[in-house]
Enzyme design. Structure first.
Site, PDB file in Angstrom:
ATOM      1  N   HIS A 161       3.088   2.068   0.400  1.00 12.65           N
ATOM      2  CA  HIS A 161       4.002   3.293   0.660  1.00 12.65           C
ATOM      3  C   HIS A 161       3.959   4.382  -0.379  1.00 12.65           C
ATOM      4  CE1 HIS A 161       6.668   1.543  -2.717  1.00 12.65           C
ATOM      5  NE2 HIS A 161       5.488   0.675  -2.831  1.00 12.65           N
ATOM      6  N   HIS A 220      13.578   3.590   3.463  1.00 15.51           N
ATOM      7  CA  HIS A 220      12.358   3.536   3.091  1.00 15.51           C
ATOM      8  C   HIS A 220      11.319   2.932   3.784  1.00 15.51           C
ATOM      9  CE1 HIS A 220       9.069   4.491  -0.218  1.00 15.51           C
ATOM     10  NE2 HIS A 220       8.839   2.869  -0.106  1.00 15.51           N
ATOM     11  N   CYS A 236       7.520   8.737   1.939  1.00 22.24           N
ATOM     12  CA  CYS A 236       7.183   7.700   2.722  1.00 22.24           C
ATOM     13  C   CYS A 236       7.000   7.781   4.316  1.00 22.24           C
ATOM     14  CB  CYS A 236       8.260   6.669   2.392  1.00 22.24           C
ATOM     15  SG  CYS A 236       9.914   6.930   3.060  1.00 22.24           S
TER      16      CYS A 236
END
Length: 152
Positions: A125, A113, A61
């Protein structure tokens, strides 16, 4: 001399109020950012997730966010989510979120994240299961939401 001082005082007051205003970006700027993000997504859609990855052979990510910002906006970001969350300005009101804002999540104990907001409750993402993708900010993601930051 009095008029000059008055003009300076007015300018200072305006600067102070502007600094306290909302963080909304103009529709034109939002559209420009979104076009660059969509261009990037077309090239990277489906690239598999790989922890520590930083290429089309596999990307995580923070790697995807770093590559996007360098390639499309010429912005150098730190490599890790832990460091990324320290840059830019926090955007507290979700009504002020704009295309390109970084959206951070706490997905587990010590696990972070990051994705890139696209507007209309969507963000891009690199997911562990589907690689680079677009998700909707609802359900699971709302529960895991941490903060949003503007770096562009």
């Amino acid at each position: 001399v009095k008029m000059k001082r008055l003009n300076i005082l007015i300018l200072i007051i305006l600067c102070l109020f502007t600094g306290c205003s909302s963080m909304k970006i103009t529709p034109k700027e939002n559209s420009y950012r979104l076009s660059k993000i969509n261009k990037f997504y077309k090239e990277w859609k489906g690239v598999r997730y790989r922890y520590g990855g930083y290429s089309k052979r596999g990307v995580d990510c923070s790697g995807m966010v770093k590559i996007l910002n360098k390639k499309e906006f010429n912005i150098i970001l730190p490599r890790t989510t832990k460091e990324m969350v320290k840059v830019g300005k926090k955007v507290k009101n979700n009504k002020d979120w704009g295309a390109g804002d970084l959206i951070f999540f706490k997905t587990g104990w010590g696990v972070r994240h990051v994705g890139v907001y696209m507007g209309n409750n969507k963000f891009m993402h690199a997911s562990r299961s589907k690689g680079v993708m677009i998700s909707t900010f609802k359900g699971y993601w709302i529960k895991k939401f941490w903060q949003t930051r503007r770096v562009i």
